[in-house]
Scaffold this motif. Structure first.
Motif, PDB file in Angstrom:
ATOM      1  N   TYR A 179       0.824  -1.206   0.000  1.00 34.26           N
ATOM      2  CA  TYR A 179       0.000   0.000   0.000  1.00 34.26           C
ATOM      3  C   TYR A 179       0.862   1.262   0.000  1.00 34.26           C
ATOM      4  CZ  TYR A 179      -2.778   3.857   1.716  1.00 34.26           C
ATOM      5  OH  TYR A 179      -3.349   5.096   1.859  1.00 34.26           O
ATOM      6  N   ALA A 180       1.893   1.295   0.844  1.00 32.53           N
ATOM      7  CA  ALA A 180       2.743   2.483   0.940  1.00 32.53           C
ATOM      8  C   ALA A 180       3.346   2.829  -0.411  1.00 32.53           C
ATOM      9  CB  ALA A 180       3.833   2.272   1.984  1.00 32.53           C
ATOM     10  N   PHE A 181       3.775   1.828  -1.155  1.00 33.33           N
ATOM     11  CA  PHE A 181       4.311   2.101  -2.488  1.00 33.33           C
ATOM     12  C   PHE A 181       3.213   2.462  -3.475  1.00 33.33           C
ATOM     13  CE2 PHE A 181       4.730   0.248  -6.752  1.00 33.33           C
ATOM     14  CZ  PHE A 181       5.547   1.238  -7.293  1.00 33.33           C
ATOM     15  N   LEU A 182       2.178   1.650  -3.564  1.00 34.70           N
ATOM     16  CA  LEU A 182       1.160   1.844  -4.601  1.00 34.70           C
ATOM     17  C   LEU A 182       0.452   3.188  -4.484  1.00 34.70           C
ATOM     18  CD1 LEU A 182      -0.421  -1.733  -4.656  1.00 34.70           C
ATOM     19  CD2 LEU A 182       1.093  -0.725  -6.383  1.00 34.70           C
ATOM     20  N   SER A 183       0.297   3.683  -3.271  1.00 31.06           N
ATOM     21  CA  SER A 183      -0.405   4.950  -3.063  1.00 31.06           C
ATOM     22  C   SER A 183       0.522   6.157  -3.113  1.00 31.06           C
ATOM     23  CB  SER A 183      -1.136   4.928  -1.714  1.00 31.06           C
ATOM     24  OG  SER A 183      -0.220   4.783  -0.640  1.00 31.06           O
ATOM     25  N   SER A 184       1.810   5.936  -3.291  1.00 24.43           N
ATOM     26  CA  SER A 184       2.785   7.028  -3.240  1.00 24.43           C
ATOM     27  C   SER A 184       2.896   7.742  -4.582  1.00 24.43           C
ATOM     28  CB  SER A 184       4.159   6.492  -2.832  1.00 24.43           C
ATOM     29  OG  SER A 184       4.719   5.681  -3.853  1.00 24.43           O
ATOM     30  N   LYS A 185       3.404   8.976  -4.525  1.00 20.74           N
ATOM     31  CA  LYS A 185       3.638   9.745  -5.741  1.00 20.74           C
ATOM     32  C   LYS A 185       5.122   9.864  -6.080  1.00 20.74           C
ATOM     33  CE  LYS A 185       3.479  14.166  -3.256  1.00 20.74           C
ATOM     34  NZ  LYS A 185       2.755  15.452  -3.102  1.00 20.74           N
ATOM     35  N   ASP A 186       5.985   9.583  -5.112  1.00 21.76           N
ATOM     36  CA  ASP A 186       7.418   9.580  -5.344  1.00 21.76           C
ATOM     37  C   ASP A 186       8.095   8.859  -4.171  1.00 21.76           C
ATOM     38  OD1 ASP A 186       7.586  11.479  -3.214  1.00 21.76           O
ATOM     39  OD2 ASP A 186       7.451  13.137  -4.634  1.00 21.76           O
ATOM     40  N   MET A 187       9.421   8.795  -4.219  1.00 19.34           N
ATOM     41  CA  MET A 187      10.180   8.064  -3.202  1.00 19.34           C
ATOM     42  C   MET A 187       9.969   8.644  -1.804  1.00 19.34           C
ATOM     43  SD  MET A 187      12.708   5.677  -2.959  1.00 19.34           S
ATOM     44  CE  MET A 187      13.930   5.210  -1.747  1.00 19.34           C
ATOM     45  N   SER A 188      10.045   9.953  -1.686  1.00 21.22           N
ATOM     46  CA  SER A 188       9.878  10.590  -0.384  1.00 21.22           C
ATOM     47  C   SER A 188       8.482  10.348   0.175  1.00 21.22           C
ATOM     48  CB  SER A 188      10.137  12.102  -0.507  1.00 21.22           C
ATOM     49  OG  SER A 188       9.970  12.738   0.736  1.00 21.22           O
ATOM     50  N   CYS A 194       6.565   7.832  -0.407  1.00 18.57           N
ATOM     51  CA  CYS A 194       6.497   6.430   0.011  1.00 18.57           C
ATOM     52  C   CYS A 194       7.066   6.270   1.417  1.00 18.57           C
ATOM     53  CB  CYS A 194       7.251   5.556  -0.985  1.00 18.57           C
ATOM     54  SG  CYS A 194       7.230   3.788  -0.582  1.00 18.57           S
ATOM     55  N   LEU A 195       8.232   6.867   1.673  1.00 24.89           N
ATOM     56  CA  LEU A 195       8.850   6.747   2.987  1.00 24.89           C
ATOM     57  C   LEU A 195       8.001   7.420   4.063  1.00 24.89           C
ATOM     58  CD1 LEU A 195      11.198   5.822   4.734  1.00 24.89           C
ATOM     59  CD2 LEU A 195      12.406   7.934   4.122  1.00 24.89           C
ATOM     60  N   HIS A 196       7.449   8.577   3.756  1.00 20.51           N
ATOM     61  CA  HIS A 196       6.569   9.248   4.715  1.00 20.51           C
ATOM     62  C   HIS A 196       5.375   8.367   5.074  1.00 20.51           C
ATOM     63  CE1 HIS A 196       8.725  13.060   4.197  1.00 20.51           C
ATOM     64  NE2 HIS A 196       8.056  13.473   5.265  1.00 20.51           N
ATOM     65  N   ARG A 197       4.801   7.715   4.096  1.00 16.22           N
ATOM     66  CA  ARG A 197       3.649   6.856   4.352  1.00 16.22           C
ATOM     67  C   ARG A 197       4.033   5.693   5.261  1.00 16.22           C
ATOM     68  NH1 ARG A 197      -0.820   7.528   0.828  1.00 16.22           N
ATOM     69  NH2 ARG A 197      -0.531   9.449  -0.357  1.00 16.22           N
ATOM     70  N   VAL A 198       5.190   5.108   5.013  1.00 16.28           N
ATOM     71  CA  VAL A 198       5.665   4.017   5.862  1.00 16.28           C
ATOM     72  C   VAL A 198       5.751   4.460   7.320  1.00 16.28           C
ATOM     73  CG1 VAL A 198       7.715   2.643   6.436  1.00 16.28           C
ATOM     74  CG2 VAL A 198       6.938   2.792   4.062  1.00 16.28           C
ATOM     75  N   CYS A 199       6.376   5.606   7.554  1.00 10.08           N
ATOM     76  CA  CYS A 199       6.612   6.068   8.924  1.00 10.08           C
ATOM     77  C   CYS A 199       5.338   6.582   9.577  1.00 10.08           C
ATOM     78  CB  CYS A 199       7.695   7.141   8.924  1.00 10.08           C
ATOM     79  SG  CYS A 199       9.285   6.520   8.312  1.00 10.08           S
ATOM     80  N   ALA A 232       8.904  -1.455   0.803  1.00 14.22           N
ATOM     81  CA  ALA A 232       8.204  -0.424   0.033  1.00 14.22           C
ATOM     82  C   ALA A 232       9.168   0.495  -0.703  1.00 14.22           C
ATOM     83  CB  ALA A 232       7.304   0.390   0.963  1.00 14.22           C
ATOM     84  N   CYS A 233      10.224   0.920  -0.026  1.00 18.56           N
ATOM     85  CA  CYS A 233      11.153   1.872  -0.646  1.00 18.56           C
ATOM     86  C   CYS A 233      12.074   1.209  -1.665  1.00 18.56           C
ATOM     87  CB  CYS A 233      11.948   2.604   0.424  1.00 18.56           C
ATOM     88  SG  CYS A 233      10.929   3.728   1.413  1.00 18.56           S
ATOM     89  N   ALA A 234      12.317  -0.087  -1.518  1.00 21.04           N
ATOM     90  CA  ALA A 234      13.063  -0.805  -2.554  1.00 21.04           C
ATOM     91  C   ALA A 234      12.271  -0.809  -3.857  1.00 21.04           C
ATOM     92  CB  ALA A 234      13.347  -2.236  -2.103  1.00 21.04           C
ATOM     93  N   ILE A 235      10.965  -0.993  -3.757  1.00 17.45           N
ATOM     94  CA  ILE A 235      10.111  -0.952  -4.949  1.00 17.45           C
ATOM     95  C   ILE A 235      10.057   0.475  -5.495  1.00 17.45           C
ATOM     96  CG2 ILE A 235       7.813  -1.433  -5.893  1.00 17.45           C
ATOM     97  CD1 ILE A 235       7.400  -3.319  -3.437  1.00 17.45           C
ATOM     98  N   ALA A 236       9.903   1.448  -4.603  1.00 11.03           N
ATOM     99  CA  ALA A 236       9.770   2.844  -5.019  1.00 11.03           C
ATOM    100  C   ALA A 236      11.013   3.339  -5.749  1.00 11.03           C
ATOM    101  CB  ALA A 236       9.479   3.724  -3.805  1.00 11.03           C
ATOM    102  N   SER A 237      12.196   3.039  -5.239  1.00 15.23           N
ATOM    103  CA  SER A 237      13.414   3.505  -5.908  1.00 15.23           C
ATOM    104  C   SER A 237      13.541   2.885  -7.291  1.00 15.23           C
ATOM    105  CB  SER A 237      14.654   3.200  -5.064  1.00 15.23           C
ATOM    106  OG  SER A 237      14.848   1.813  -4.899  1.00 15.23           O
ATOM    107  N   ALA A 238      13.176   1.608  -7.411  1.00 18.16           N
ATOM    108  CA  ALA A 238      13.236   0.934  -8.702  1.00 18.16           C
ATOM    109  C   ALA A 238      12.212   1.498  -9.675  1.00 18.16           C
ATOM    110  CB  ALA A 238      13.009  -0.565  -8.509  1.00 18.16           C
ATOM    111  N   PHE A 239      11.046   1.884  -9.147  1.00 26.30           N
ATOM    112  CA  PHE A 239       9.964   2.377 -10.007  1.00 26.30           C
ATOM    113  C   PHE A 239      10.179   3.829 -10.423  1.00 26.30           C
ATOM    114  CE2 PHE A 239       5.831   4.451 -10.611  1.00 26.30           C
ATOM    115  CZ  PHE A 239       5.291   3.646 -11.616  1.00 26.30           C
ATOM    116  N   TYR A 240      10.484   4.700  -9.471  1.00 23.96           N
ATOM    117  CA  TYR A 240      10.609   6.131  -9.782  1.00 23.96           C
ATOM    118  C   TYR A 240      11.952   6.473 -10.409  1.00 23.96           C
ATOM    119  CZ  TYR A 240       6.348   6.568  -7.032  1.00 23.96           C
ATOM    120  OH  TYR A 240       5.063   6.433  -6.563  1.00 23.96           O
ATOM    121  N   LYS A 241      12.922   5.559 -10.299  1.00 24.99           N
ATOM    122  CA  LYS A 241      14.246   5.721 -10.914  1.00 24.99           C
ATOM    123  C   LYS A 241      14.986   6.959 -10.413  1.00 24.99           C
ATOM    124  CE  LYS A 241      13.690   2.203 -13.834  1.00 24.99           C
ATOM    125  NZ  LYS A 241      12.349   1.746 -13.442  1.00 24.99           N
TER     126      LYS A 241
END
Length: 273
Positions: free
Chosen positions: A199-208, A210-215, A228-237
């Motif tokens: 959820y944290a990744f899928l609902s995020s708009k960027d890497m930051s 995603c991390l905010h949502r996790v915390c 979540a952030c491993a997926i986000a970094s790979a996705f947002y590049k």
């Protein structure tokens, strides 16, 4: 000269950011505002980072994964490992112990950078998990996390990633951030934490974001963040320097020396950091 691989630091950023919210069992222990800084002077890397680097080391040097896990855990012993894992580390005769926790998923992201294709990704992820987490859920969580990073790395759209995540954890797309902030309590089980990572990744708009949502969600936040952030970094590049530099400043030099040398797959680019 090829640029350093910064995307592979996604898991370490999630771990570092989530470290001080790990184990949160009340709203007082969670990030209170989505707009506030995630990092604090108490932020630190945990066993999630050590084991991610251990797996990356084994894959990069083509050495035994079991040996790498035991070596890195013994070299960095005070990072928050579970008791059963520590018993396994110090007993060469100890076999896999059927854990259903997040340990297999939080360390698996390097697999996506070495896998030759989807099936190879699955097989390496399964192998990396079964050494300790040889339960159905332990293996399932590792394969799901590795595939999500692999697909994101190779340019799959978020719609596709949503389908993959929902097939593995059907509840992940129906979650609500504010409800999670109010109600989530700590659970080390992958079946509880993996939907939150998805959820944290899928609902995020960027890497930051995603991390905010996790915390903000809390719970097993370092491991949720690692996934979540491993997926986000790979996705947002793109890995923002404000997230990466504090992590680099606090890592053992042998960790960054290794990760910087792991090449990106030839079809993958990055936007810097």
């Amino acid at each position: 000269m090829a640029s350093k691989n910064r995307l592979i630091y996604g898991a370490l950023i999630g771990d570092y950011g989530g470290s001080i919210y790990h184990g949160s069992s009340s709203m007082d222990e969670k990030l209170q505002l989505m707009s506030q800084d995630v990092y604090t002077p108490e932020s630190h890397y945990t066993d999630d980072t050590v084991m991610t680097v251990a797996l990356a080391h084994a894959l990069y040097y083509r050495t035994d994964i079991t040996v790498a896990y035991r070596y890195f855990a013994s070299r960095y012993p005070s990072c928050g490992y579970g008791n059963k894992f520590l018993e396994w580390v110090w007993d060469d005769d100890r076999k896999a112990y059927g854990s259903r926790g997040m340990g297999a998923a939080m360390r698996v992201s390097p697999v996506a950078y070495f896998a030759s294709d989807e099936e190879d990704c699955k097989e390496i992820a399964k192998k990396s998990a079964a050494i300790t987490h040889n339960s159905e859920e332990g293996i399932h969580s590792a394969i799901t996390a590795a595939l999500m990073v692999y697909y994101a790395l190779h340019g799959k759209e978020k719609e596709f990633l949503t389908e993959v995540a929902e097939e593995a954890y059907p509840s992940c797309s129906s979650l609500d951030l504010e409800k999670l902030h109010r109600e989530v309590r700590f659970s080390p089980l992958a079946e509880d934490a993996m939907p939150l990572a998805m959820y944290a990744f899928l609902s995020s708009k960027d890497m930051s974001d995603c991390l905010h949502r996790v915390c903000y969600i809390g719970g097993d936040s370092d491991s949720i963040g690692a996934v979540a952030c491993a997926i986000a970094s790979a996705f947002y590049k793109k890995v923002p320097s404000m997230l990466l530099i504090p992590v680099l400043d606090n890592l053992p030099s042998e960790f960054s020396s290794l990760l910087d040398n792991i090449p990106l797959p030839i079809d993958v680019g990055q936007e810097g950091y």
